[in-house]
Design a protein around this motif. Sequence first.
Motif, short mmCIF file in Angstrom:
data_model
loop_
_atom_site.label_atom_id
_atom_site.label_comp_id
_atom_site.label_asym_id
_atom_site.label_seq_id
_atom_site.Cartn_x
_atom_site.Cartn_y
_atom_site.Cartn_z
N VAL A 41 9.36 7.11 -0.94
CA VAL A 41 9.15 8.46 -0.41
C VAL A 41 10.44 9.25 -0.59
O VAL A 41 11.43 8.99 0.12
CB VAL A 41 8.76 8.43 1.07
N GLY B 287 0.80 -1.22 0.00
CA GLY B 287 0.00 0.00 0.00
C GLY B 287 0.83 1.26 0.00
O GLY B 287 2.06 1.23 -0.18
N PRO B 288 0.19 2.39 0.24
CA PRO B 288 0.88 3.69 0.20
C PRO B 288 2.02 3.81 1.20
O PRO B 288 3.00 4.51 0.93
CB PRO B 288 -0.25 4.69 0.53
N LEU B 289 1.89 3.13 2.36
CA LEU B 289 2.95 3.24 3.37
C LEU B 289 4.25 2.62 2.89
O LEU B 289 5.33 2.96 3.39
CB LEU B 289 2.50 2.56 4.67
N ARG C 259 11.22 -1.18 2.29
CA ARG C 259 10.02 -0.33 2.38
C ARG C 259 8.84 -1.10 2.95
O ARG C 259 8.04 -0.56 3.72
CB ARG C 259 9.69 0.23 0.99
N ALA D 150 5.21 2.74 -0.35
CA ALA D 150 5.61 3.39 -1.60
C ALA D 150 6.90 4.18 -1.39
O ALA D 150 7.20 4.62 -0.28
CB ALA D 150 4.50 4.31 -2.08
#
Length: 388
Positions: A206, A200-202, A226, A204
């Motif tokens: 950064v 999920g987005p967490l 990640r 991704a």
Amino acid sequence: MGAEGLVAVFESELVAGLEAAGRVRNQVIGQVVALARECWERGLHNQVGMSLPTWLRVRCQWLSKQEACHILDVVRAGECDWGAALALAVVQGRTGVDRGALVARTMRRLVPCLTPEQAQDYAGIATDAAIDPQISDADLQVVCKKLLIDLLDEKPREETKDTAQALRTVSRRALGRGMTRFTVDAPEVEAALIDGVLNGPLAAPVPDKTALDEGGGLDLRSPGQRKFDALLMVLNRGMSNPGAPPSSGRASVMVTVTADPDTGKPAGAALSNTGAVLDAAQAGRLACIGDLTPIVLGEHGEPLSLGRTVRLATPGQFKALMVRDRHCTYPGCDVPGTWCDAHHIIWWCRGGGTDIAFLVLLCPRHHTLVHDKDLIATVAGSIVTWHV
């Protein structure tokens, strides 16, 4: 024979000697299992308030912790109809206790989902594989895993769901060099939830606008790193920030540190009540995110002082930090405050107090970075400045 004599032994004889030594070792361990089983039935370990593995290691100091646990697995299997043949094979030295323990652990997971007849059949297959010297340890693990898979495939869909739920488990294995491997067997529904976190987005990339290492603003973490950070963030969110839903009670951890009796300055490694050995940086990190009580010990192990008991940010303080900081205060990071920890800018282990003026929000990733690099920050009103 001594070392000089062994030099003159032919290769075939060396191999034969090793195989003979292996058979003798299995026979010796088999006798230990037989004796341990009798001690188990008489409850000798219970008479002194010990587990069987601990009791065995007190009496047989040459046993490793892992071997003692393997013996317990085989002893418990021997109490069951499906495990009688397995335990007998180990006692007779026809297979090693480690291989017998692998079969025993596999069957314990299967038995709740099987009829007695099925349990006998599956145990027979696995026991025959454990006895067969042509089947390696790696191949035996494949056999045991295949039994689990076949069990799920043979059952109707609804029954398979119940079986998968019964087979859920998490296992832990130390890898050395400060690493631990966790293996998770999850039913499909729960696996989807975990996948949602890992993909999920967490998890991704950064970009870090103030990256301290070379590479500019690129996220230099690997996909696996990640995913780990995403999982850790979710765990921290559930365990940290008491009163901020969703939240659960933190684990209570006691850490002992040897200290100079004159200055009280910690020296050497810290030891937790769970058996973990921590260096100074790890202990400081734990002091920020866990319900930790420092106990400083003197030269002879006597307690010199007890840690402060009011240490964690209160629910009200955390709400105030949410209003003031809104998100992770590390430069360039915009992880929402609900996913952050309350960090003492003067570390708790260094005498810092739990006051809103000395607390800031940090996401788990940058919380670790701050501790690793010993970074400091200043708070002026609602402005947090990190000195990186």
